[in-house]
Design an enzyme around this catalytic site. Structure first.
Site, mmCIF file in Angstrom:
data_model
loop_
_atom_site.group_PDB
_atom_site.id
_atom_site.type_symbol
_atom_site.label_atom_id
_atom_site.label_comp_id
_atom_site.label_asym_id
_atom_site.label_seq_id
_atom_site.Cartn_x
_atom_site.Cartn_y
_atom_site.Cartn_z
ATOM 1 N N VAL A 14 8.811 -0.064 10.953
ATOM 2 C CA VAL A 14 9.466 -0.690 12.106
ATOM 3 C C VAL A 14 8.457 -1.551 12.880
ATOM 4 O O VAL A 14 8.755 -2.698 13.262
ATOM 5 C CB VAL A 14 10.095 0.377 13.038
ATOM 6 C CG1 VAL A 14 10.720 -0.278 14.264
ATOM 7 C CG2 VAL A 14 11.127 1.191 12.281
ATOM 8 N N LYS A 97 14.291 8.739 17.606
ATOM 9 C CA LYS A 97 15.492 9.573 17.843
ATOM 10 C C LYS A 97 15.146 11.045 17.990
ATOM 11 O O LYS A 97 15.716 11.753 18.802
ATOM 12 C CB LYS A 97 16.499 9.380 16.703
ATOM 13 C CG LYS A 97 15.959 9.783 15.344
ATOM 14 C CD LYS A 97 16.463 8.918 14.231
ATOM 15 C CE LYS A 97 15.293 8.238 13.559
ATOM 16 N NZ LYS A 97 15.640 7.303 12.534
ATOM 17 N N GLY A 126 19.739 2.069 13.568
ATOM 18 C CA GLY A 126 18.885 0.889 13.314
ATOM 19 C C GLY A 126 19.341 -0.402 13.957
ATOM 20 O O GLY A 126 19.125 -0.631 15.145
ATOM 21 N N ILE A 128 22.488 -1.568 14.352
ATOM 22 C CA ILE A 128 23.829 -1.627 14.964
ATOM 23 C C ILE A 128 23.697 -1.474 16.481
ATOM 24 O O ILE A 128 23.109 -0.498 16.948
ATOM 25 C CB ILE A 128 24.751 -0.499 14.421
ATOM 26 C CG1 ILE A 128 24.874 -0.583 12.900
ATOM 27 C CG2 ILE A 128 26.114 -0.552 15.085
ATOM 28 C CD1 ILE A 128 25.717 0.541 12.276
ATOM 29 N N GLY A 179 13.239 3.846 -2.702
ATOM 30 C CA GLY A 179 12.724 3.802 -1.330
ATOM 31 C C GLY A 179 13.768 4.135 -0.276
ATOM 32 O O GLY A 179 13.535 3.980 0.920
ATOM 33 N N LYS A 197 20.801 11.776 16.120
ATOM 34 C CA LYS A 197 21.516 10.566 16.556
ATOM 35 C C LYS A 197 22.835 10.908 17.252
ATOM 36 O O LYS A 197 23.171 10.307 18.271
ATOM 37 C CB LYS A 197 21.761 9.661 15.348
ATOM 38 C CG LYS A 197 20.452 9.124 14.753
ATOM 39 C CD LYS A 197 20.704 8.485 13.396
ATOM 40 C CE LYS A 197 19.431 7.989 12.756
ATOM 41 N NZ LYS A 197 19.636 7.579 11.362
HETATM 42 N N1 LIG Z 1 12.149 3.090 9.222
HETATM 43 C C1 LIG Z 1 13.300 2.754 9.767
HETATM 44 O O1 LIG Z 1 14.089 1.994 9.185
HETATM 45 C C2 LIG Z 1 13.672 3.270 11.134
HETATM 46 C C3 LIG Z 1 14.913 2.906 11.694
HETATM 47 C C4 LIG Z 1 15.228 3.350 12.995
HETATM 48 C C5 LIG Z 1 14.330 4.111 13.680
HETATM 49 N N2 LIG Z 1 13.146 4.472 13.097
HETATM 50 C C6 LIG Z 1 12.201 5.275 13.887
HETATM 51 O O2 LIG Z 1 11.098 4.441 14.171
HETATM 52 C C7 LIG Z 1 9.916 5.220 14.230
HETATM 53 C C8 LIG Z 1 8.884 4.681 13.253
HETATM 54 O O3 LIG Z 1 9.407 4.739 11.943
HETATM 55 P P1 LIG Z 1 8.679 4.010 10.719
HETATM 56 O O4 LIG Z 1 9.613 4.118 9.578
HETATM 57 O O5 LIG Z 1 8.203 2.668 11.137
HETATM 58 O O6 LIG Z 1 7.445 4.995 10.485
HETATM 59 P P2 LIG Z 1 6.131 4.726 9.615
HETATM 60 O O7 LIG Z 1 6.342 3.617 8.659
HETATM 61 O O8 LIG Z 1 5.682 6.039 9.108
HETATM 62 O O9 LIG Z 1 5.059 4.211 10.713
HETATM 63 C C9 LIG Z 1 4.523 5.057 11.682
HETATM 64 C C10 LIG Z 1 3.398 4.313 12.368
HETATM 65 O O10 LIG Z 1 2.911 5.111 13.440
HETATM 66 C C11 LIG Z 1 1.492 5.218 13.333
HETATM 67 N N3 LIG Z 1 1.109 6.526 13.877
HETATM 68 C C12 LIG Z 1 1.476 7.748 13.432
HETATM 69 N N4 LIG Z 1 0.925 8.705 14.209
HETATM 70 C C13 LIG Z 1 0.193 8.066 15.149
HETATM 71 C C14 LIG Z 1 -0.603 8.492 16.217
HETATM 72 N N5 LIG Z 1 -0.803 9.773 16.480
HETATM 73 N N6 LIG Z 1 -1.208 7.551 16.979
HETATM 74 C C15 LIG Z 1 -1.035 6.245 16.721
HETATM 75 N N7 LIG Z 1 -0.281 5.768 15.719
HETATM 76 C C16 LIG Z 1 0.318 6.673 14.944
HETATM 77 C C17 LIG Z 1 1.168 5.078 11.863
HETATM 78 O O11 LIG Z 1 -0.177 4.636 11.715
HETATM 79 P P3 LIG Z 1 -0.787 4.235 10.274
HETATM 80 O O12 LIG Z 1 -0.050 2.987 9.869
HETATM 81 O O13 LIG Z 1 -2.222 3.993 10.508
HETATM 82 O O14 LIG Z 1 -0.498 5.391 9.376
HETATM 83 C C18 LIG Z 1 2.208 4.013 11.467
HETATM 84 O O15 LIG Z 1 1.721 2.731 11.735
HETATM 85 C C19 LIG Z 1 10.353 6.672 13.968
HETATM 86 O O16 LIG Z 1 10.611 7.303 15.184
HETATM 87 C C20 LIG Z 1 11.633 6.488 13.184
HETATM 88 O O17 LIG Z 1 12.511 7.603 13.310
HETATM 89 C C21 LIG Z 1 12.801 4.059 11.852
#
Ligand SMILES: NC(=O)c1ccc[n+]([C@@H]2O[C@H](COP(=O)([O-])OP(=O)(O)OC[C@H]3O[C@@H](n4cnc5c(N)ncnc54)[C@H](OP(=O)(O)O)[C@@H]3O)[C@@H](O)[C@H]2O)c1
Length: 423
Positions: A14, A97, A126, A128, A179, A197
């Site tokens: 994200v 969430k 996401g 919507i 994925g 959610k």
């Molecule tokens: N993926 C989706 O499509 C989606 C959709 C809606 C909502 N969300 C929500 O959005 C959020 C992020 O999701 P994501 O899929 O983007 O996750 P992700 O790809 O795992 O990315 C998480 C990021 O947070 C960083 N991080 C983790 N722990 C940390 C800490 N203690 N201090 C600083 N940075 C830290 C990680 O650093 P590194 O890169 O260095 O590992 C990474 O850059 C979650 O709450 C998820 O539920 C995701």
């Protein structure tokens, strides 16, 4: 035009989407980005790695930063980071969430005390738009029902099980290879993600705090190919449904479980990783919003939408977006799943004895359950038969009693499945 300074916590799926989209909007300048591993390669052209820090508190304690964008996920340290940011009078935009469902109440309370705003459009479904419409455009309504497909992973798996006649395990493996599912899929397949959610949606729709621990949550891991096949024959498709209902007596019924959804129902037509939310309210009637529930680009649409809305307000007001502030001081009274009324699909493994259908009918009758369909699906080599029953609307505790009594009969070997039905 004023430029606002923002700090990001997280630069994963994200975060990268948000960072890229923000390059088109010079109203918001990213000052710093906190990540776990500052040496990790980022999928961003000409990325200035000097923006990175591995200490999120550098961001939340920086007096120059107006807004903190939290796209890291998890409870800790996200809760501590956002609490510190709010105490330092920073507005928050988050996609988290799980954090909002479990500890939102504390964060919103803190935000109220500190006169800052928390926006979280990306946390539910996401791309919507649903949080802002409920809080603003629909605020004249009494919303009494939400029924939704809020988890793309499980919807993808169930779609493939139905279309390609795959087992749950094979469909999950395909989702992982493409994925759509994580290596550890528990949060999705056990229904927890959808529960976070629907907790958020029900809280803002009914203006009552929903306790995530009281949400009945059942995932899709026990769905069998024969259930999918029987559902198809009966005119249904199986979906993981997140539901929230405001009952006439003011109590609420919030739950997540698989359901047989009638093929004519709009939610039955939602395939693969797509999400869909059906809201019923007065005076608006029924609304359905469908689209991408995850992914870098759709989710960035919601995060950056929140940021642009917030900054437009901050240009004119120190107390932005009053309608989005939390108005749910009251705890909801959540009913137990045993007290809910549903139609049911029951798959029973029975001995091929004369009178077995009669036994099922009698036990259902004694437990106040009317049968609307009963179907015997052939006889196996071991002289047992699968009998499928669809009931009329019945109380869950009565159905559970009936199943216990059925199992006491010599003619009934086991209950293969019990699923709820939505017409
Ligand atoms: N993926 C989706 O499509 C989606 C959709 C809606 C909502 N969300 C929500 O959005 C959020 C992020 O999701 P994501 O899929 O983007 O996750 P992700 O790809 O795992 O990315 C998480 C990021 O947070 C960083 N991080 C983790 N722990 C940390 C800490 N203690 N201090 C600083 N940075 C830290 C990680 O650093 P590194 O890169 O260095 O590992 C990474 O850059 C979650 O709450 C998820 O539920 C995701």
């Amino acid at each position: 035009m004023k430029t606002f300074k923002a700090g990001m916590i997280g630069l994963g799926t994200v975060g990268v989407g948000v960072y890229k989209l923000l390059q088109s909007f010079n109203k918001i300048k990213i000052e710093n980005i906190a990540v776990k591993n500052i040496n990790k390669k980022r999928d961003i052209e000409n990325f200035n790695t000097n923006l990175l820090t591995d200490n999120p508190f550098d961001i939340v304690n920086n007096p120059d930063i107006d807004i903190v964008i939290e796209v890291a996920g998890g409870i800790s340290p996200a809760f501590e980071i956002l609490s510190a940011a709010i105490k330092n009078k920073k507005h928050i935009v988050t996609a988290n969430k799980e954090l909002l469902a479990k500890r939102g109440s504390e964060l919103f309370g803190l935000a109220k005390e500190n006169n800052v705003t928390i926006l979280y459009e990306a946390a539910v479904a996401g791309g919507i738009p649903i949080i802002m419409p409920i809080k603003t455009t629909l605020c004249a309504n009494k919303i009494n029902k939400i029924a939704a497909i809020l988890n793309g992973t499980t919807n993808y798996i169930l779609t493939k099980m139905a279309e390609k006649e795959l087992s749950y395990e094979t469909a999950l493996k395909q989702a992982q290879d493409l994925g759509y599912a994580e290596t550890d899929p528990t949060g999705d397949v056990e229904g927890f993600d959808a529960a976070y959610k629907i907790a958020i949606l029900s809280t803002i729709s009914f203006n009552k705090k929903i306790d995530i621990n009281k949400i009945y949550t059942e995932g899709i891991t026990n769905i069998k190919p024969q259930d999918i096949k029987a559902a198809k024959e009966l005119g249904y498709t199986i979906k993981l449904i997140a539901m929230g209902q405001l009952l006439d007596d003011g109590r609420v019924d919030v739950r997540v479980h698989p359901m047989l959804v009638a093929k004519k129902h709009l939610l039955a037509k939602v395939k693969n990783a797509t999400n869909s939310i059906m809201i019923s309210g007065y005076p608006v009637g029924d609304l359905v919003l469908t689209g991408a529930g995850a992914g870098a680009e759709p989710t960035s649409s919601s995060v950056v939408g929140d940021l642009l809305t917030l900054t437009s307000e901050l240009e004119i007001s120190d107390y932005p977006l009053p309608l989005t502030k939390c108005k749910h001081d009251e705890n909801a009274v959540q009913i137990d799943i045993g007290d809910t009324y549903n139609e049911y699909y029951i798959s029973i493994q029975a001995s091929n004895n004369p009178g077995v259908i009669g036994i099922i009918g009698t036990i259902c009758g004694k437990n106040n359950i009317n049968i609307s369909t009963i179907m015997q699906k052939g006889i196996d080599e071991d002289n047992t038969a699968e009998i499928v029953v669809i009931t009329e609307k019945s109380k869950e505790s009565d159905v559970k009693n009936a199943l216990e009594n059925l199992l006491k009969s010599d003619s009934i070997n086991k209950i293969n499945s019990l699923l709820r039905v939505m017409n």
